[in-house]
Motif scaffolding. Structure first.
Motif, mmCIF file in Angstrom:
data_model
loop_
_atom_site.group_PDB
_atom_site.id
_atom_site.type_symbol
_atom_site.label_atom_id
_atom_site.label_comp_id
_atom_site.label_asym_id
_atom_site.label_seq_id
_atom_site.Cartn_x
_atom_site.Cartn_y
_atom_site.Cartn_z
ATOM 1 N N GLU A 57 -1.973 12.299 6.642
ATOM 2 C CA GLU A 57 -2.462 12.646 8.080
ATOM 3 C C GLU A 57 -3.999 13.638 7.947
ATOM 4 O OE1 GLU A 57 -1.765 11.786 11.338
ATOM 5 O OE2 GLU A 57 0.172 10.768 10.929
ATOM 6 N N LEU A 83 5.785 -12.071 2.440
ATOM 7 C CA LEU A 83 4.950 -12.711 2.993
ATOM 8 C C LEU A 83 3.702 -12.889 2.091
ATOM 9 C CD1 LEU A 83 3.555 -13.281 5.968
ATOM 10 C CD2 LEU A 83 2.733 -10.991 6.031
ATOM 11 N N VAL A 99 -6.540 -3.413 4.397
ATOM 12 C CA VAL A 99 -7.097 -3.414 5.844
ATOM 13 C C VAL A 99 -8.587 -3.087 5.880
ATOM 14 C CG1 VAL A 99 -6.803 -2.302 8.322
ATOM 15 C CG2 VAL A 99 -4.601 -2.722 6.999
ATOM 16 N N GLY A 133 0.888 -1.355 0.120
ATOM 17 C CA GLY A 133 0.122 0.203 0.185
ATOM 18 C C GLY A 133 0.812 1.157 -0.094
ATOM 19 N N ALA A 180 -1.485 -11.234 1.832
ATOM 20 C CA ALA A 180 -0.978 -10.313 2.443
ATOM 21 C C ALA A 180 -1.266 -8.957 1.652
ATOM 22 C CB ALA A 180 0.487 -10.495 2.150
HETATM 23 C C1 LIG Z 1 -1.838 8.695 8.514
HETATM 24 C C2 LIG Z 1 -1.257 7.293 9.002
HETATM 25 C C3 LIG Z 1 -1.995 6.585 9.832
HETATM 26 C C4 LIG Z 1 -1.661 5.300 10.423
HETATM 27 N N1 LIG Z 1 -2.220 4.635 11.336
HETATM 28 C C5 LIG Z 1 -2.020 3.570 11.748
HETATM 29 C C6 LIG Z 1 -2.453 2.666 12.773
HETATM 30 O O1 LIG Z 1 -3.490 3.308 13.420
HETATM 31 N N2 LIG Z 1 -2.074 1.498 13.003
HETATM 32 C C7 LIG Z 1 -1.344 0.816 12.196
HETATM 33 O O2 LIG Z 1 -0.906 -0.442 12.808
HETATM 34 N N3 LIG Z 1 -0.545 1.397 11.503
HETATM 35 C C8 LIG Z 1 -0.970 2.748 11.053
HETATM 36 N N4 LIG Z 1 -0.283 3.182 10.184
HETATM 37 C C9 LIG Z 1 0.692 2.583 9.188
HETATM 38 C C10 LIG Z 1 0.549 1.690 8.030
HETATM 39 O O3 LIG Z 1 -0.769 2.445 7.316
HETATM 40 C C11 LIG Z 1 0.168 0.327 8.182
HETATM 41 O O4 LIG Z 1 1.243 -0.187 8.884
HETATM 42 C C12 LIG Z 1 0.050 -0.538 7.069
HETATM 43 O O5 LIG Z 1 -0.763 -1.543 7.252
HETATM 44 C C13 LIG Z 1 1.135 -0.761 6.155
HETATM 45 O O6 LIG Z 1 0.822 -1.529 4.921
HETATM 46 P P1 LIG Z 1 1.288 -0.875 3.510
HETATM 47 O O7 LIG Z 1 0.462 -2.005 2.612
HETATM 48 O O8 LIG Z 1 0.846 0.417 3.376
HETATM 49 O O9 LIG Z 1 2.715 -1.195 3.658
HETATM 50 P P2 LIG Z 1 4.131 -0.466 2.668
HETATM 51 O O10 LIG Z 1 4.476 0.888 3.170
HETATM 52 O O11 LIG Z 1 3.773 -0.899 1.299
HETATM 53 O O12 LIG Z 1 5.098 -1.625 3.143
HETATM 54 C C14 LIG Z 1 5.469 -1.451 4.470
HETATM 55 C C15 LIG Z 1 6.850 -2.283 4.542
HETATM 56 O O13 LIG Z 1 6.484 -4.001 4.274
HETATM 57 C C16 LIG Z 1 7.015 -4.494 3.242
HETATM 58 N N5 LIG Z 1 6.194 -5.150 2.715
HETATM 59 C C17 LIG Z 1 4.819 -4.994 2.660
HETATM 60 N N6 LIG Z 1 4.368 -5.938 1.867
HETATM 61 C C18 LIG Z 1 5.136 -7.056 2.041
HETATM 62 C C19 LIG Z 1 4.978 -8.378 1.676
HETATM 63 N N7 LIG Z 1 3.855 -9.083 1.405
HETATM 64 N N8 LIG Z 1 6.128 -9.148 1.733
HETATM 65 C C20 LIG Z 1 7.259 -8.692 2.289
HETATM 66 N N9 LIG Z 1 7.497 -7.383 2.638
HETATM 67 C C21 LIG Z 1 6.286 -6.631 2.623
HETATM 68 C C22 LIG Z 1 7.547 -3.321 2.452
HETATM 69 O O14 LIG Z 1 8.833 -3.667 1.785
HETATM 70 C C23 LIG Z 1 7.898 -2.333 3.411
HETATM 71 O O15 LIG Z 1 9.159 -2.369 4.047
HETATM 72 C C24 LIG Z 1 -0.656 4.723 9.511
HETATM 73 C C25 LIG Z 1 0.018 5.314 8.597
HETATM 74 C C26 LIG Z 1 -0.475 6.557 8.332
HETATM 75 C C27 LIG Z 1 0.270 7.228 7.210
#
Ligand SMILES: Cc1cc2nc3c(=O)[nH]c(=O)nc-3n(C[C@H](O)[C@H](O)[C@H](O)COP(=O)(O)OP(=O)(O)OC[C@H]3O[C@@H](n4cnc5c(N)ncnc54)[C@H](O)[C@@H]3O)c2cc1C
Ligand code: FES
Ligand code: FES
Lengths: 278, 161
Positions: free
Chosen positions: B45, A157, A68, A30, A64
């Motif tokens: 945010e 993952l 969410v 994401g 994966a």
């Molecule tokens: C405004 C804001 C609010 C937020 N609030 C929360 C909150 O309340 N609670 C919370 O827990 N988090 C929060 N987050 C953090 C974030 O949104 C979450 O952790 C989210 O689930 C990350 O997922 P993503 O797919 O966007 O990750 P990405 O940014 O795409 O990836 C995160 C990391 O994981 C690795 N990765 C991703 N998928 C895989 C896979 N399948 N296999 C191997 N490596 C992988 C990537 O290489 C990277 O290093 C927030 C973020 C923002 C910007």
């Protein structure tokens, strides 16, 4: 550093080919963590958003790449594993939940990752794929430190696997943030099985209070088999506060985090015994 | 390296050249000159950059532009009726004093629009929850929540007749 190449592979084979042919590549799902942290994004990004093997969600397997929001709004999961759905609903904002993935939340391995405590109490398993094949790791062993997992370089993952729900288990997820949309100052997930006021089995996990999301086994051992009286819940709260290893940072202090975890263990058990929604 | 991608923007097919580091927000504001979508924090945010992708709200500041290929994007410009008529939701926001400086308004409107699409009869708590990702520095939120409730009531009674 600006991203110079952004690949959108359509299969896991293609993902591994791209990873093997690039020295400076990172996976992106994401992007809600990756594109925020500091602005220095890796020069080559390999997107996991269009890989069919990482998609699909039901009561036994959550791909994966599942946003969410799809967990937060899944009627089947709400019935089978409500503690996970409750945590998904508290993650970020609607805008974030629509793109943030389950895999990204776990692979970032932040101590505050909201999906980790519920998956710990559900004793879920991480399905990990690499060039050499697939392996399964208990979520409890998936986190290696802040920002670190047991994924080997290049490994992905693929999914989270869930056991069928246990009969009579009541789950709760409690999260403390400064405002509604905030990373957790502390969080607690728990899953209780009780009969006539006696605890048969309990799983407790906490977020933002140690280098990784943490199972609170000493507290579980205290409560299992015991009559769930006010006195023992006080004792459990004190033990939970003593078991966690929080730090003081911009979000909160060590002592406040210890207190909150204790209060949430006590409150969570009481709420679970009362029944109703997770 | 620039790649041409096509997507649907407010119902019309568009083709744009996109570079790997660009965000959907850059493509909308700079490449296409659609400035209704705002940039506040650039970090997910504040919600000033909120747009709909395939009907779901996202932060355009965190959306890699290349991922938009083949998808359908709605910005605040896309809500304007053919005769430049405001929607019932927009009218309620104006009437209730829920728009002051207006910087947050495009994002607020799209978040509320998406909420009413999936839940035409939201509770107060559901409205607040849907707007958690939209910061407003002016109104104090009470007017916004009331306006969304009023729009839901109006839309509900219109579809009853
Ligand atoms: C405004 C804001 C609010 C937020 N609030 C929360 C909150 O309340 N609670 C919370 O827990 N988090 C929060 N987050 C953090 C974030 O949104 C979450 O952790 C989210 O689930 C990350 O997922 P993503 O797919 O966007 O990750 P990405 O940014 O795409 O990836 C995160 C990391 O994981 C690795 N990765 C991703 N998928 C895989 C896979 N399948 N296999 C191997 N490596 C992988 C990537 O290489 C990277 O290093 C927030 C973020 C923002 C910007
Ligand atoms: S500019 Fe995108 S959330 Fe603030
Ligand atoms: S009206 Fe000014 S920020 Fe909302």
């Amino acid at each position: 550093m600006k991203t110079l190449a952004y690949h959108r592979p359509k299969s896991l084979d293609e993902v591994f080919d791209l990873m093997a042919s690039s020295e400076d590549a990172a996976y992106i799902a994401g992007g809600t963590d990756l594109l925020v942290s500091g602005g220095a994004s890796p020069p080559t990004l390999i997107s996991l958003r269009s890989v069919p093997e990482l998609m699909g969600v039901d009561e036994t397997r959550i791909g994966a790449a599942t946003p969410v929001a799809d967990v937060a709004r899944h009627p089947g999961l709400a019935a089978s594993h409500p503690v996970l759905v409750a945590a998904a609903r508290r993650l970020g904002s609607e805008q974030i939940r629509n793109v943030a993935t389950v895999g990204g939340n776990l692979c970032r391995a932040a101590p505050c990752a909201d999906l980790a405590p519920p998956l710990l109490v559900l004793e879920a398993r991480a399905e990990i794929v690499g060039r050499g094949g697939t392996r399964e790791v208990p979520i409890d062993e998936f986190f290696a430190g802040p920002g670190e997992t047991v994924l080997a370089p290049g490994e992905v993952l693929a999914a989270v696997r869930l056991d069928p729900p246990r009969t009579g288990a009541q789950g709760r997820f409690l999260k403390k943030g400064r405002v509604r949309m905030d990373l957790a100052i502390a969080s607690v997930a728990l899953l209780v099985e009780a009969e006539g006021g006696r605890c048969r089995r309990i799983r407790i996990a906490a977020g933002s209070v140690a280098p990784t999301p943490l199972r609170l086994q000493p507290v579980e051992a205290l409560l299992e088999g015991a009559e769930l009286t006010d006195e023992i819940l006080e004792e459990a709260a004190a033990l939970a506060a003593a078991t966690v290893r929080p730090i003081t940072d911009v979000r909160s202090t060590e002592s406040y985090r210890r207190r909150i975890v204790g209060v949430y263990v006590k409150r969570g058990v009481a709420q679970a015994l009362a029944g109703g929604e997770a | 390296m620039t790649l041409d991608i096509s997507f649907s923007l407010n119902g019309a097919e568009v083709v744009v050249g996109v570079r790997p580091h660009q965000r959907l927000l850059d493509v909308l504001r700079r490449t296409l000159g659609m400035t209704g979508t705002k940039e506040g924090c650039g970090e997910g945010e504040c919600g000033a950059c909120t747009v709909l992708v395939d009907g779901r709200v996202v932060n355009a500041c965190l959306y890699p532009a290349l991922e938009i290929e083949g998808r359908s994007v709605t910005t605040i410009e896309g809500l304007l009726g053919a005769d430049h008529q405001l929607s019932p939701l927009q009218e309620s926001l104006v009437a209730r004093g829920a728009i002051q400086c207006g910087f947050c308004s495009p994002g607020v409107i799209l978040s509320a629009h998406a909420l009413l699409d999936r839940n035409p009869n939201p509770s107060d708590a559901e409205i607040r929850d849907a707007l958690v990702g939209n910061l407003c520095r002016c109104t104090g939120y009470v007017q916004i929540v009331e306006a969304v409730q009023e729009a839901a009531d109006r839309l509900g009674s219109e579809s009853d007749v």
